[in-house]
Design an enzyme around this catalytic site. Structure first.
Site, PDB file in Angstrom:
ATOM      1  CG  HIS A 157      -2.010  -1.023   1.122  1.00  0.00           C
ATOM      2  ND1 HIS A 157      -3.299  -0.705   0.780  1.00  0.00           N
ATOM      3  CD2 HIS A 157      -1.992  -2.371   1.277  1.00  0.00           C
ATOM      4  CE1 HIS A 157      -4.046  -1.812   0.751  1.00  0.00           C
ATOM      5  NE2 HIS A 157      -3.266  -2.827   1.056  1.00  0.00           N
ATOM      6  CG  ASP A 365       0.137   9.297   0.827  1.00  0.00           C
ATOM      7  OD1 ASP A 365       0.060   8.118   1.197  1.00  0.00           O
ATOM      8  OD2 ASP A 365      -0.540  10.217   1.319  1.00  0.00           O
TER       9      ASP A 365
HETATM   10  C1  GDG Z   1      -2.096   3.788   3.326  1.00  0.00           C
HETATM   11  C2  GDG Z   1      -1.078   4.482   2.396  1.00  0.00           C
HETATM   12  C3  GDG Z   1      -2.787   4.429   0.567  1.00  0.00           C
HETATM   13  C4  GDG Z   1      -8.641   9.927   7.909  1.00  0.00           C
HETATM   14  N1  GDG Z   1      -9.072  10.671   8.942  1.00  0.00           N
HETATM   15  C5  GDG Z   1     -10.316  10.273   9.227  1.00  0.00           C
HETATM   16  C6  GDG Z   1     -10.660   9.270   8.334  1.00  0.00           C
HETATM   17  N2  GDG Z   1      -9.622   9.072   7.538  1.00  0.00           N
HETATM   18  C7  GDG Z   1      -9.596   8.107   6.429  1.00  0.00           C
HETATM   19  C8  GDG Z   1      -9.622   8.825   5.098  1.00  0.00           C
HETATM   20  C9  GDG Z   1      -9.031   7.766   4.182  1.00  0.00           C
HETATM   21  C10 GDG Z   1      -8.073   7.012   5.112  1.00  0.00           C
HETATM   22  O1  GDG Z   1      -8.426   7.346   6.450  1.00  0.00           O
HETATM   23  C11 GDG Z   1      -6.635   7.454   4.903  1.00  0.00           C
HETATM   24  O2  GDG Z   1      -6.172   6.890   3.724  1.00  0.00           O
HETATM   25  P1  GDG Z   1      -4.898   7.437   2.956  1.00  0.00           P
HETATM   26  O3  GDG Z   1      -4.808   6.776   1.653  1.00  0.00           O
HETATM   27  O4  GDG Z   1      -5.034   8.929   2.803  1.00  0.00           O
HETATM   28  O5  GDG Z   1      -3.635   7.200   3.903  1.00  0.00           O
HETATM   29  P2  GDG Z   1      -2.983   6.002   4.834  1.00  0.00           P
HETATM   30  O6  GDG Z   1      -3.736   5.801   6.070  1.00  0.00           O
HETATM   31  O7  GDG Z   1      -1.569   6.454   5.030  1.00  0.00           O
HETATM   32  O8  GDG Z   1      -3.048   4.662   3.963  1.00  0.00           O
HETATM   33  C12 GDG Z   1      -1.799   5.309   1.342  1.00  0.00           C
HETATM   34  C13 GDG Z   1      -3.667   3.633   1.517  1.00  0.00           C
HETATM   35  O9  GDG Z   1      -2.916   2.907   2.478  1.00  0.00           O
HETATM   36  C14 GDG Z   1      -4.543   2.620   0.746  1.00  0.00           C
HETATM   37  O10 GDG Z   1      -3.783   1.781  -0.058  1.00  0.00           O
HETATM   38  O11 GDG Z   1      -3.595   5.262  -0.235  1.00  0.00           O
HETATM   39  O12 GDG Z   1      -0.875   5.880   0.447  1.00  0.00           O
HETATM   40  O13 GDG Z   1      -0.190   5.297   3.149  1.00  0.00           O
HETATM   41  O14 GDG Z   1     -10.011   6.875   3.755  1.00  0.00           O
HETATM   42  O15 GDG Z   1     -10.946   9.197   4.823  1.00  0.00           O
HETATM   43  N3  GDG Z   1     -11.873   8.665   8.323  1.00  0.00           N
HETATM   44  C15 GDG Z   1     -12.773   9.066   9.265  1.00  0.00           C
HETATM   45  N4  GDG Z   1     -12.477  10.025  10.168  1.00  0.00           N
HETATM   46  C16 GDG Z   1     -11.278  10.661  10.194  1.00  0.00           C
HETATM   47  O16 GDG Z   1     -11.048  11.534  11.021  1.00  0.00           O
HETATM   48  N5  GDG Z   1     -13.977   8.495   9.291  1.00  0.00           N
END
Ligand code: GDG
Length: 462
Positions: A157, A365
């Site tokens: 990821h 990222d």
């Molecule tokens: C890893 C990789 C890759 C965040 N704050 C809240 C909340 N979130 C949710 C977002 C989003 C998820 O968390 C974060 O996803 P990301 O992709 O931005 O980042 P990582 O956690 O670092 O994920 C990344 C991912 O895996 C998938 O393959 O894209 O690059 O690092 O869905 O909405 N959700 C809620 N409240 C919050 O305060 N409900």
């Protein structure tokens, strides 16, 4: 149809709170329900000083959840240690933040062996095994050693760094050997896959056989690119419905007459939070018309507080936001609203829709799902503008965003100004260039594409 077996560090069970059950969990649950199968991983619980025992099973429809506790030493060495203090910073190009210790590395391999031992008796001959992410790289090699002959897939990821960064890892060879024991390796972007191929080729460890196939350590395997998506249609619906909810209207009212810029990120150094706050500071200083008018709402749930770099960062970000507020704030205007906890997903979707600008500026990222969620949440007749780092995997697909270099804080400040003043027609044009792609390439397609590719790999011969 073969059963599916998924292994990931954390498992989203049906009892997991809705806030945690993101698109990935839903898609994996859908794939597991369709074929029947097992989802195995850490239970989220520590046994303290005691050795962990057998997994606890929960049945839900055709899915068996197998949850395993870990001891505190396991968690310190495997999770906080090697996975999150070595592999995570290294894969995000932060050699300076890696904290390598042989003890942690040994713990990482020990826990992977433990998971493999727990899993092996549960397997059937034709199961497709899908391992998720950097915590579990040695799983394939461990399972093969136990005589498991099933097809084994791995999806990373997070980014994969170039050789000069990766070879800073003292045990790089063991990690590469572990990865090459899988039959299919999935990366988020072509760049990650190319970096991985360069790592194999640089020291003559492996060679490309063409058509995505490689040979290394006497084993042949396929490398593929599978950019992860979100449940686009569902997220768009959630955002549309959210804005009619009473709980959301209260939040909306608090931003009335203001221009809203939103950032949503786990508290993590890879997300570029300090650079982003500096950019917002510069934007306010350079654009007096927005003083008293523009607000950055930064939602940043805490994460991995047990790792030293993360607790230090928590202080740093809060201090910086406080300084900017002190410098520009007035009696009736707080420039940065910094929320250091998780918010409900429906509220989050509504906030995205209400915000004129989505500010997604990670320094590195794998993909970044927030960027995709922001686009999916927009009102088609009046969409906001996404400002997106070129170092997020999603920048490869979201070409309607204003693409920025997050290290260039003045350029990010200018991009915020450009986004806030963009005419409706240009905003629509940009949004329409992204939304169909997101609808087509959603999380279910990601899941299907990976499993189709894994199925096409021949049954392994140890
Ligand atoms: C890893 C990789 C890759 C965040 N704050 C809240 C909340 N979130 C949710 C977002 C989003 C998820 O968390 C974060 O996803 P990301 O992709 O931005 O980042 P990582 O956690 O670092 O994920 C990344 C991912 O895996 C998938 O393959 O894209 O690059 O690092 O869905 O909405 N959700 C809620 N409240 C919050 O305060 N409900």
């Amino acid at each position: 149809m073969s059963r599916l077996v998924v292994i990931s560090n954390r498992v989203a069970t049906p009892t997991t709170g809705a806030a945690q059950a993101g698109g990935l969990a839903v898609a994996i649950q859908a794939a597991l329900s369709e074929r029947g199968g097992i989802w195995m991983g850490w239970s989220g619980k520590s046994t303290g000083d005691h050795e962990p025992g057998k997994p606890v099973f929960h049945e839900a429809g055709r899915i068996t959840y197998a949850l395993t506790d870990l001891s505190q030493t396991d968690l310190d060495e495997y999770y906080a240690g090697f996975a999150n203090s070595v592999l995570w910073p290294l894969c995000h190009y932060r050699m300076d933040l890696t904290d390598y210790a042989r003890k942690d590395m040994a713990g990482y391999f020990r826990v992977n062996r433990f998971f493999a031992r727990q899993l092996q008796p549960l397997l059937q001959d034709d199961d497709l095994i899908w391992v998720q992410d950097y915590h579990l790289i040695p799983m394939a090699a461990e399972l093969r050693q136990m005589g498991v002959k099933n097809r084994l897939g791995f999806f990373l990821h997070i980014p994969w760094p170039p050789p000069d960064v990766f070879f800073a890892l003292p045990v790089y060879d063991t990690i590469l050997r572990g990865l090459t024991a899988f039959d299919l390796l999935g990366f988020q972007t072509r760049f990650d896959a190319e970096n991985f191929a360069s790592c194999l080729e640089r020291e003559g460890i492996g060679r490309a056989l063409g058509d995505g196939r490689f040979e290394a350590y006497g084993h042949s395997f396929r490398v593929g690119v599978f950019p992860i998506g979100i449940d686009t249609a569902q997220f768009a619906k959630l955002a549309e419905e959210a804005i009619h909810k009473v709980s959301f209207r209260r939040i909306e009212k608090s931003f009335r007459e203001r221009d809203l810029i939103v950032g949503v990120d786990r508290l993590d150094y890879s997300k570029g939070l300090t650079h982003r706050i500096e950019a917002f500071d510069k934007f306010i200083a350079a654009n007096p018309a927005y003083q008293g008018r523009a607000t950055l709402l930064q939602i940043t749930p805490k994460s991995r507080s047990e790792v030293q770099q993360y607790s230090a960062m928590q202080r740093q970000v809060a201090e910086l936001a406080g300084q900017v507020n002190g410098r520009h704030g007035t009696l009736d205007w707080v420039p940065i609203r910094y929320v250091n906890r998780s918010v409900n997903q429906a509220v989050l979707a509504g906030i995205y829709r209400m915000a004129q600008v989505g500010l997604v500026t990670p320094l590195r990222d794998g993909m970044n799902l927030v960027a995709k969620e922001y686009v999916a949440a927009q009102a088609p007749e009046n969409p906001g503008v996404l400002v997106l780092s070129r170092f997020a995997g999603s920048a490869r697909q979201l070409d309607g965003a204003i693409i920025v270099n997050p290290y260039d804080v003045e350029a990010v400040a200018n991009a915020i100004a450009k986004a806030l003043s963009m005419p409706l027609e240009a905003r629509r044009e940009r949004w329409e260039s992204m939304m169909p792609h997101l609808l087509e390439n959603d999380i279910s397609k990601w899941c299907r594409d990976f499993l189709d590719a894994l199925r096409q790999e021949g049954v392994a011969v140890s």
